[in-house]
Write an enzyme that holds these catalytic residues in place. Structure first.
Site, mmCIF file in Angstrom:
data_model
loop_
_atom_site.group_PDB
_atom_site.id
_atom_site.type_symbol
_atom_site.label_atom_id
_atom_site.label_comp_id
_atom_site.label_asym_id
_atom_site.label_seq_id
_atom_site.Cartn_x
_atom_site.Cartn_y
_atom_site.Cartn_z
ATOM 1 N N GLY A 53 0.784 -1.232 0.000
ATOM 2 C CA GLY A 53 0.000 0.000 0.000
ATOM 3 C C GLY A 53 0.812 1.276 0.000
ATOM 4 O O GLY A 53 0.278 2.344 0.244
ATOM 5 N N GLY A 96 2.315 2.338 -2.731
ATOM 6 C CA GLY A 96 2.242 2.919 -4.073
ATOM 7 C C GLY A 96 3.181 2.293 -5.084
ATOM 8 O O GLY A 96 3.447 2.888 -6.128
ATOM 9 N N SER A 112 15.316 -9.815 17.286
ATOM 10 C CA SER A 112 15.248 -8.459 17.817
ATOM 11 C C SER A 112 14.345 -8.322 19.040
ATOM 12 O O SER A 112 14.293 -7.274 19.663
ATOM 13 C CB SER A 112 14.802 -7.485 16.725
ATOM 14 O OG SER A 112 13.449 -7.690 16.437
ATOM 15 N N LYS A 144 9.915 0.492 12.695
ATOM 16 C CA LYS A 144 9.570 0.280 14.100
ATOM 17 C C LYS A 144 9.272 1.609 14.777
ATOM 18 O O LYS A 144 8.341 1.726 15.596
ATOM 19 C CB LYS A 144 10.724 -0.441 14.810
ATOM 20 C CG LYS A 144 10.874 -1.897 14.364
ATOM 21 C CD LYS A 144 12.095 -2.548 14.985
ATOM 22 C CE LYS A 144 12.205 -3.999 14.562
ATOM 23 N NZ LYS A 144 13.420 -4.638 15.042
HETATM 24 P P1 ADP Z 1 1.529 -1.444 -3.408
HETATM 25 O O1 ADP Z 1 1.668 -1.869 -4.808
HETATM 26 O O2 ADP Z 1 2.770 -0.821 -2.858
HETATM 27 O O3 ADP Z 1 0.987 -2.474 -2.496
HETATM 28 P P2 ADP Z 1 -0.497 0.304 -4.437
HETATM 29 O O4 ADP Z 1 0.259 0.885 -5.564
HETATM 30 O O5 ADP Z 1 -1.507 -0.752 -4.771
HETATM 31 O O6 ADP Z 1 0.473 -0.248 -3.345
HETATM 32 O O7 ADP Z 1 -1.190 1.470 -3.619
HETATM 33 C C1 ADP Z 1 -2.415 1.352 -2.943
HETATM 34 C C2 ADP Z 1 -3.246 2.566 -3.171
HETATM 35 O O8 ADP Z 1 -2.639 3.685 -2.568
HETATM 36 C C3 ADP Z 1 -3.383 2.922 -4.631
HETATM 37 O O9 ADP Z 1 -4.658 3.381 -4.865
HETATM 38 C C4 ADP Z 1 -2.375 4.042 -4.818
HETATM 39 O O10 ADP Z 1 -2.756 4.892 -5.851
HETATM 40 C C5 ADP Z 1 -2.451 4.738 -3.480
HETATM 41 N N1 ADP Z 1 -1.186 5.406 -3.151
HETATM 42 C C6 ADP Z 1 -0.114 4.872 -2.532
HETATM 43 N N2 ADP Z 1 0.870 5.794 -2.397
HETATM 44 C C7 ADP Z 1 0.396 6.929 -2.914
HETATM 45 C C8 ADP Z 1 0.933 8.254 -3.055
HETATM 46 N N3 ADP Z 1 2.158 8.551 -2.627
HETATM 47 N N4 ADP Z 1 0.167 9.184 -3.636
HETATM 48 C C9 ADP Z 1 -1.064 8.887 -4.069
HETATM 49 N N5 ADP Z 1 -1.637 7.692 -3.947
HETATM 50 C C10 ADP Z 1 -0.922 6.707 -3.382
#
Ligand code: ADP
EC number: 3.4.21.53
Length: 864
Positions: A375, A377, A695, A738
């Site tokens: 999550g 991005g 840890s 952490k």
């Molecule tokens: P990952 O692939 O790292 O698990 P995702 O790309 O699926 O995460 O991201 C999850 C959601 O969060 C998506 O809708 C993404 O667009 C949003 N998101 C994550 N980081 C950002 C960011 N920096 N700015 C805008 N949206 C983000």
């Protein structure tokens, strides 16, 4: 009949011979002919002849076959004296006669016309023919005949042999005239030609012409046939095949023709084209009931559906790429810079290659790999890169892939075989140059079923991937134009050879402010749109987003935040439908109507001090978490009980901490014989989640000392550090995550190893200001910092008994609420686990009472 007899007959019949008029044939001397006789007058003539002992009459041919009752003028003047050899009367009154020619006669005078024709004839004598000339002519004629018979194929071998055996011109000429010459006028002419040599010559001319015509015919026929062969053989055979297949009830549909047409349009590489063509031919020959048919069909469909030539035109502009990345993502400045640098290097390499006349797409070089908790991005950055390059986007998850066949496909001999995931995605994406995200690259595992990492290496290696061969396709497919990006959660779990090829970019978790901004600027517009709502219909102010982050999520990324916002939207959508023109404005007060009671409180986890309970910090691939440790002493005989799914490394930490404590009972003010009177139970909530890693060492040691000394642990602090047998504290990993976890849980004092001091610079200054770090080198310092002095009444309790159970369970409940839900991998392991395995039986009381039994199971837990 001898010559004399014949003379007699002629003489005797001087009142005239009966005459039969022949239609369309000529009777020749020396030859037998079978004739059907139907005309009344002719029948009468034959009957008359048959009444004579010699059965002789004259046969002469009528000039036209159309005349039924020929008059003298209608009959040729030269005929043949014939003998009726046999005569059969048919049931219908007609006759079947076999006649034999005797010699040529000329009709001198017709004496009668009714009831049959009767005529006076005179013998026509032939000149003698002997000598070399005659022989030569006979020989020439015979060889011509043989050639003629060969071409004509009308004669049996016996016929040919008997004709070739005729050595005199009269015999040979009349036989050939009767059997070779077919034109009636020519036959009559030959009958009228008295000199046998002349006749042979004429016959030679006729046969020569015939031979020429026959030869011409043969050449024409063979030429025509070869033309047919060349142009139509295939069609002809195919038609025949189709007819046969129809007869046999086989599949004859034009499916194969359609496939061929499709194949012609696709312009496959030669090898693939030949292979598919062969498969289509095979498909055509396969009966419709055959089980193989669908296998063949789906193979052909697969190959034809792949993007062998389809591609998007790549456009790259560094400014617009920056714009796209900024537009789609809040923050992540360093990461975006790294990505833009990566793309810039790639672009320059392409330009150099093009200047050097290298028209082929250059290889990708390093593979971009984004590492971080869920999550944060990673996937959406991949999508933005695709957008910036004007390419399509494909994604596969490698999580749990342990079979090479999942990457490279199964051979077609397997039932239900399919291409691997790479080829499957290439088919779905439909172009040969997509941006291709390989998700969870760190979750690849290698097992007995081949090495998926090795297969993946082939996919990613620019030296090899232009000829990537899927087991199912058995054809090389060019992946060199694909832009691969890998993502994963844990850097060190990426198979080494793969990691060597990668340009790894770390994405740590977001801080509270960043999450709130991402939520407000990106996630809210996105979820509103997805739920068909407008910002007028549903307003979610920043303060509410902040509350959602703090009270409803515990994560490094923003995935749960997005989920919570989506669940608000669902409820709002329903209200908007129920009451049109509703404008919902969310506040921190009405938030609970949408999301229910908060899941996490922002208060410090334990407001009361605790005996035997300490808060550790753990790093997971989901980010950092709090890891409480609980210890109780119970009267007993030195038994050590470990629960909460501890892995090997963590169990060893327990034993090391315990050994250290036993060596320092004096300094720590612990009863040296405690193991004779107590059992120890160490528990790490939540019991369902497997835990491992070194840890937690200092946390376990602190909880143990607390339980044994009855000194409470400070609950406003958390700690992390590995402990050695001699009480040294070693460095740990994932400090930043952490610290973020502690910040989220409102804990402001952290005990960390001095060896991790260097990592503090990665922690945002703002957080560094909020949190107090206590740096420690050894366990004594930890105990000093974490334990409060023993309360007076508690220390007396410590001398005789153990901690009460209700006190412990309250602590467990309070702390348990701060643990993340298990990841899918952890959940799976939950079922495998057997709580009994953590029960360590009492050791031999004469030796080391707390020495646990050897534990050999290899744990693969992920908390460290
Ligand atoms: P990952 O692939 O790292 O698990 P995702 O790309 O699926 O995460 O991201 C999850 C959601 O969060 C998506 O809708 C993404 O667009 C949003 N998101 C994550 N980081 C950002 C960011 N920096 N700015 C805008 N949206 C983000």
């Amino acid at each position: 009949m001898s010559e004399q007899e014949r003379q007699d007959v002629v003489q005797k019949l001087n009142d005239g011979y009966p005459l039969m008029a022949l239609k369309s044939i000529v009777a020749f001397p020396h030859n037998r002919q079978a004739l059907p006789i139907a005309r009344e007058k002719t029948i009468r003539a034959i009957e008359e002849a048959m009444m004579q002992p010699e059965h002789i009459l004259v046969a002469a041919t009528q000039r036209s076959i159309e005349i039924d009752d020929p008059q003298p003028k209608d009959i040729y003047g030269t005929g043949t004296l014939i003998e009726v050899v046999t005569m059969h009367r048919q049931q219908d009154g007609t006759l079947q006669v076999l006649i034999r020619g005797i010699n040529r006669v000329t009709i001198d005078e017709y004496v009668d016309h009714e009831p049959f024709i009767r005529a006076h004839v005179s013998d026509l004598a032939e000149p003698q023919t002997t000598g070399a000339q005659a022989d030569a002519l006979v020989r020439h004629t015979t060889s011509l005949f043989e050639r003629y018979a060969q071409l004509n194929r009308r004669f049996s071998v016996e016929d040919i042999n008997s004709i070739v055996a005729l050595k005199t011109p009269p015999l040979l000429s009349d036989t050939l005239a009767a059997h070779v010459v077919t034109d009636m006028a020519q036959q009559q002419d030959l009958l009228e030609t008295l000199d046998p040599m002349d006749r042979l010559e004429k016959i030679c001319v006729i046969m020569g012409n015939e031979i020429e015509i026959l030869e011409l015919e043969t050449t024409i026929r063979s030429r025509v046939r070869s033309q047919v062969d060349r142009s139509q053989k295939e069609f002809y055979l195919r038609e025949q095949l189709r007819a046969i297949q129809e007869e046999l009830g086989m599949e004859t549909s034009s499916e194969s023709d359609e496939l061929r047409a499709k194949l012609n349009q696709k312009h496959l590489p030669t090898e693939a084209e030949l292979k598919v063509r062969k498969e289509i031919d095979r498909l055509e020959r396969t009966p419709s009931q055959s089980a193989e048919l669908s296998v063949m069909r789906s193979y052909i469909d697969w190959v034809l559906a792949l993007p062998w030539n389809e591609r998007n035109e790549e456009t790259f502009n560094i400014e617009s790429a920056r714009h796209i990345l900024d537009q789609d993502h809040y923050g992540l400045e360093g990461i975006k810079e790294r990505i833009l640098e990566f793309l810039a290097v790639r672009e320059l390499r392409i330009q150099v290659a093009q200047r050097n006349g290298n028209t082929k797409q250059i290889s990708q070089g390093q593979i971009l790999c984004l590492i971080g908790p869920p999550g944060v991005g990673k996937t959406s950055l991949g999508q933005s890169i695709a957008k910036a390059l004007n390419r399509k986007f494909a994604r596969i998850s490698l999580g749990g892939v342990h079979d090479e066949a999942e990457i490279r496909g199964h051979r077609r001999t397997y039932v239900g075989a399919l291409p691997g995931r790479i080829i499957q995605s290439m088919k779905t994406v439909g172009v040969r140059n997509p941006v291709f995200l390989l998700d969870e690259i760190d979750k690849l595992s290698s097992e007995y079923r081949g090495d998926p990492a090795a297969a993946l290496l082939e996919v990613l290696d620019p030296q090899q991937n232009s000829n990537f061969t899927d087991h199912y396709l058995e054809l090389p497919f060019d992946l060199s134009e694909v832009f691969f990006i890998c993502t994963g959660n844990i850097k060190y779990q990426i198979p080494r050879p793969l990691a060597d090829r990668m340009d790894i970019v770390d994405l740590p978790g977001y801080m509270l402010e960043e999450k709130v901004n991402i939520g407000t600027k990106h996630l809210i517009p996105k979820v509103l749109q997805e739920h068909g709502l407008t910002s007028e219909q549903l307003r979610i102010p920043q303060t509410v987003v902040q509350r959602v982050v703090i009270e409803y999520t515990r994560e490094a990324g923003v995935r749960n935040l997005e989920r919570q916002l989506a669940s608000i939207c669902r409820k709002a959508a329903r209200r908007v439908l129920e009451k049109p023109n509703t404008h919902i404005r969310l506040t921190t007060h009405n938030l609970e109507q949408y999301l229910g009671a908060p899941r996490y409180t922002n208060a410090p986890p334990l407001m009361r001090t605790q005996i035997g309970a300490a808060i550790g910090l753990a790093w997971t691939e989901m980010g950092g978490i709090l890891l409480p440790v609980e210890v109780v002493t119970m009267s007993g005989k030195g038994e050590l009980l470990l629960t909460g799914q501890l892995g090997d490394v963590m169990r060893e930490s327990v034993i090391a901490a315990l050994s250290y404590i036993r060596t320092r009972t004096d300094e720590l003010d612990i009863d040296p014989g405690f193991q004779d009177n107590y059992d120890l139970h160490i528990h790490l909530p939540e019991g369902g989640i497997p835990k491992d890693g070194p840890s937690a060492g200092i946390t376990i040691a602190t909880a143990l000392v607390s339980a044994l000394t009855r000194r409470p642990v400070r609950t406003d602090m958390a700690m992390t550090g590995e402990v050695t047998l001699l009480g040294s504290v070693l460095a740990i990993g994932g400090l930043k995550e952490k610290v973020l976890a502690a910040q989220q849980a409102n804990i402001h004092t952290l005990i960390i190893p001095t060896a991790n001091q260097k990592d503090l610079q990665d922690i945002p200054a703002k957080i560094r200001q909020q949190i107090h770090f206590t740096l420690v080198d050894n366990l004594d310092q930890v105990i000093e910092a974490a334990l409060l002095p023993a309360p007076v009444e508690a220390s007396s309790e410590n001398n005789n008994t153990h901690i009460s159970a209700p006190e412990q369970s309250a602590a467990a409940q309070e702390q348990g609420r701060h643990i993340h839900p298990p990841t899918s991998q952890q959940t799976e392991m939950e079922h495998e686990s057997d709580p009994q395995k953590f029960f360590i039986p009492p050791p031999d009381p004469t030796t080391n009472k707390f020495f646990p039994s050897a534990h050999t199971k290899e744990d693969d837990h992920d908390i460290g």
